[in-house]
Design a protein around this motif. Structure first.
Motif, PDB file in Angstrom:
ATOM      1  N   ILE A 194       7.695  -4.122 -12.316  1.00 38.63           N
ATOM      2  CA  ILE A 194       6.621  -4.368 -11.351  1.00 38.63           C
ATOM      3  C   ILE A 194       5.406  -4.949 -12.066  1.00 38.63           C
ATOM      4  O   ILE A 194       5.278  -4.857 -13.288  1.00 38.63           O
ATOM      5  N   GLU A 195       4.508  -5.531 -11.264  1.00 39.69           N
ATOM      6  CA  GLU A 195       3.286  -6.105 -11.806  1.00 39.69           C
ATOM      7  C   GLU A 195       2.209  -5.031 -11.934  1.00 39.69           C
ATOM      8  O   GLU A 195       2.317  -3.929 -11.367  1.00 39.69           O
ATOM      9  N   ARG A 196       1.151  -5.405 -12.643  1.00 43.10           N
ATOM     10  CA  ARG A 196       0.093  -4.436 -12.925  1.00 43.10           C
ATOM     11  C   ARG A 196      -0.580  -3.932 -11.642  1.00 43.10           C
ATOM     12  O   ARG A 196      -0.894  -2.742 -11.513  1.00 43.10           O
ATOM     13  N   THR A 197      -0.762  -4.820 -10.653  1.00 43.43           N
ATOM     14  CA  THR A 197      -1.448  -4.407  -9.428  1.00 43.43           C
ATOM     15  C   THR A 197      -0.630  -3.355  -8.679  1.00 43.43           C
ATOM     16  O   THR A 197      -1.185  -2.391  -8.149  1.00 43.43           O
ATOM     17  N   GLU A 198       0.696  -3.521  -8.649  1.00 39.12           N
ATOM     18  CA  GLU A 198       1.520  -2.504  -7.990  1.00 39.12           C
ATOM     19  C   GLU A 198       1.477  -1.195  -8.761  1.00 39.12           C
ATOM     20  O   GLU A 198       1.461  -0.113  -8.160  1.00 39.12           O
ATOM     21  N   MET A 199       1.479  -1.281 -10.080  1.00 39.31           N
ATOM     22  CA  MET A 199       1.381  -0.065 -10.874  1.00 39.31           C
ATOM     23  C   MET A 199       0.098   0.687 -10.552  1.00 39.31           C
ATOM     24  O   MET A 199       0.104   1.907 -10.351  1.00 39.31           O
ATOM     25  N   ASP A 200      -1.034  -0.040 -10.468  1.00 37.52           N
ATOM     26  CA  ASP A 200      -2.293   0.600 -10.118  1.00 37.52           C
ATOM     27  C   ASP A 200      -2.212   1.250  -8.739  1.00 37.52           C
ATOM     28  O   ASP A 200      -2.686   2.374  -8.526  1.00 37.52           O
ATOM     29  N   ALA A 201      -1.597   0.530  -7.788  1.00 29.70           N
ATOM     30  CA  ALA A 201      -1.508   1.034  -6.420  1.00 29.70           C
ATOM     31  C   ALA A 201      -0.659   2.296  -6.341  1.00 29.70           C
ATOM     32  O   ALA A 201      -1.033   3.271  -5.675  1.00 29.70           O
ATOM     33  N   ILE A 202       0.473   2.295  -7.021  1.00 28.94           N
ATOM     34  CA  ILE A 202       1.344   3.464  -6.916  1.00 28.94           C
ATOM     35  C   ILE A 202       0.753   4.660  -7.664  1.00 28.94           C
ATOM     36  O   ILE A 202       0.936   5.810  -7.261  1.00 28.94           O
ATOM     37  N   GLN A 203      -0.006   4.398  -8.720  1.00 23.64           N
ATOM     38  CA  GLN A 203      -0.712   5.502  -9.384  1.00 23.64           C
ATOM     39  C   GLN A 203      -1.777   6.098  -8.477  1.00 23.64           C
ATOM     40  O   GLN A 203      -1.957   7.320  -8.426  1.00 23.64           O
ATOM     41  N   CYS A 215      -6.236   0.907  -0.082  1.00 25.90           N
ATOM     42  CA  CYS A 215      -6.461  -0.495   0.312  1.00 25.90           C
ATOM     43  C   CYS A 215      -7.861  -0.950  -0.083  1.00 25.90           C
ATOM     44  O   CYS A 215      -8.060  -2.093  -0.511  1.00 25.90           O
ATOM     45  N   ASP A 216      -8.856  -0.053   0.054  1.00 26.47           N
ATOM     46  CA  ASP A 216     -10.217  -0.387  -0.355  1.00 26.47           C
ATOM     47  C   ASP A 216     -10.274  -0.664  -1.852  1.00 26.47           C
ATOM     48  O   ASP A 216     -10.962  -1.607  -2.294  1.00 26.47           O
ATOM     49  N   ARG A 217      -9.564   0.140  -2.641  1.00 29.79           N
ATOM     50  CA  ARG A 217      -9.539  -0.072  -4.092  1.00 29.79           C
ATOM     51  C   ARG A 217      -8.889  -1.414  -4.435  1.00 29.79           C
ATOM     52  O   ARG A 217      -9.356  -2.143  -5.319  1.00 29.79           O
ATOM     53  N   LEU A 218      -7.797  -1.732  -3.735  1.00 31.77           N
ATOM     54  CA  LEU A 218      -7.152  -3.015  -3.964  1.00 31.77           C
ATOM     55  C   LEU A 218      -8.081  -4.170  -3.610  1.00 31.77           C
ATOM     56  O   LEU A 218      -8.122  -5.190  -4.308  1.00 31.77           O
ATOM     57  N   ALA A 219      -8.844  -4.009  -2.527  1.00 28.63           N
ATOM     58  CA  ALA A 219      -9.785  -5.061  -2.116  1.00 28.63           C
ATOM     59  C   ALA A 219     -10.838  -5.298  -3.193  1.00 28.63           C
ATOM     60  O   ALA A 219     -11.259  -6.435  -3.428  1.00 28.63           O
ATOM     61  N   ASP A 220     -11.263  -4.230  -3.844  1.00 29.06           N
ATOM     62  CA  ASP A 220     -12.244  -4.376  -4.925  1.00 29.06           C
ATOM     63  C   ASP A 220     -11.654  -5.168  -6.095  1.00 29.06           C
ATOM     64  O   ASP A 220     -12.390  -5.839  -6.834  1.00 29.06           O
ATOM     65  N   ALA A 227      -5.583  -8.059  -0.720  1.00 38.17           N
ATOM     66  CA  ALA A 227      -5.332  -6.619  -0.693  1.00 38.17           C
ATOM     67  C   ALA A 227      -4.484  -6.236   0.509  1.00 38.17           C
ATOM     68  O   ALA A 227      -3.566  -5.408   0.393  1.00 38.17           O
ATOM     69  N   VAL A 228      -4.762  -6.828   1.669  1.00 39.06           N
ATOM     70  CA  VAL A 228      -3.974  -6.535   2.868  1.00 39.06           C
ATOM     71  C   VAL A 228      -2.517  -6.951   2.659  1.00 39.06           C
ATOM     72  O   VAL A 228      -1.578  -6.199   2.965  1.00 39.06           O
ATOM     73  N   ASP A 229      -2.328  -8.142   2.093  1.00 37.70           N
ATOM     74  CA  ASP A 229      -0.968  -8.630   1.831  1.00 37.70           C
ATOM     75  C   ASP A 229      -0.268  -7.753   0.805  1.00 37.70           C
ATOM     76  O   ASP A 229       0.898  -7.372   0.989  1.00 37.70           O
ATOM     77  N   ALA A 230      -0.979  -7.412  -0.288  1.00 40.69           N
ATOM     78  CA  ALA A 230      -0.370  -6.609  -1.351  1.00 40.69           C
ATOM     79  C   ALA A 230      -0.014  -5.210  -0.851  1.00 40.69           C
ATOM     80  O   ALA A 230       1.083  -4.704  -1.131  1.00 40.69           O
TER      81      ALA A 230
END
Length: 248
Positions: A194-203, A215-220, A227-230
């Motif tokens: 997986i990519e780094r952004t997914e790793m951050d999200a799942i953590q 979702c707010d964290r991803l938007a930042d 962020a909505v797409d991810a």
């Protein structure tokens, strides 16, 4: 000689450490002691081969056995089960192969998959229940066997090729560091790069953060639209892969 001293000397003898055990027993090593000495190492090598099957295939018989025996010298069994003996072997091969980072990463993946197989069961979340979810308050609960491994090489492609009996690709560095998530569905362990952004999200999800806050964290990090797409892609992948145990 006390029984405790005799036991310590015997362990030292098995581990090739200086020991008076042959003299203490009968004045010489004798064939009986040789059997114990050989069996101790052979059993632990076999245990490591069982836990690190893909690494064994990657290194080959001689190199794997040399690494295993190097590990055995400094790592005596310390658990009630030999199933735990593989703990730390990835660190051993990392030190032995500093110029070949895929070796330690294949080892770490082997071990994570073994631990996932032995880990607690958790039925995956039923997507039919999604209509019940209040996404403003919802918290995602991942399966207990989930583990995230940092990787810098194509260790996942190597592992898959070995497992499938396909042509094994040469080791390569990834364009940028990535992650591997490991988990179990029913009795089958799985992994995915997986990519780094997914790793951050799942953590973030595993930490107990609500999905809305995630979702707010991803938007930042990546902007609102991305962020909505991810978030949608990640949620869909986690549901499909059986990474989510519950949403409540």
């Amino acid at each position: 000689m006390s029984l405790l001293a005799l036991q310590r000397d015997f362990l030292g003898f098995l581990r090739n450490e200086p020991s008076d055990i042959p003299v203490a027993v009968n004045g010489n090593g004798g064939p009986g002691l040789a059997v114990y000495h050989n069996a101790y190492s052979a059993q632990l090598v076999a245990c490591l081969k069982d836990s690190y099957e893909r690494l064994w295939a990657w290194l080959g018989d001689d190199a794997f056995e040399a690494a295993a025996r190097h590990h055995i010298v400094g790592n005596a069994p310390s658990s009630w089960t030999l199933g735990d003996y593989g703990i730390g072997f990835a660190r051993t091969v990392a030190a032995l192969y500093p110029e070949d980072p895929e070796v330690a990463e294949i080892a770490a993946l082997d071990w994570a998959l073994r631990r996932a197989f032995d880990g607690p069961d958790a039925p995956p979340f039923d997507p039919a229940r999604l209509a019940e979810v209040d996404w403003d308050e919802a918290v995602i609960h991942v399966v207990p066997t989930l583990e995230l491994l940092p990787v810098a090489t194509n260790c996942g492609a190597i592992w898959n090729a070995i497992a499938a009996g396909d042509d094994v690709p040469p080791a390569q560095m990834l364009p940028e560091p990535g992650w591997v998530r490991v988990w179990k569905v029913e009795l089958q362990p799985h992994f995915a790069t997986i990519e780094r952004t997914e790793m951050d999200a799942i953590q973030l999800a595993a930490s107990g953060l609500s999905f809305a806050a995630l979702c707010d964290r991803l938007a930042d990090t990546v902007g609102v639209e991305d962020a909505v797409d991810a978030a949608g892609r990640y949620l869909g992948a986690w549901l499909q892969d059986g990474v989510i145990a519950d949403i409540r």
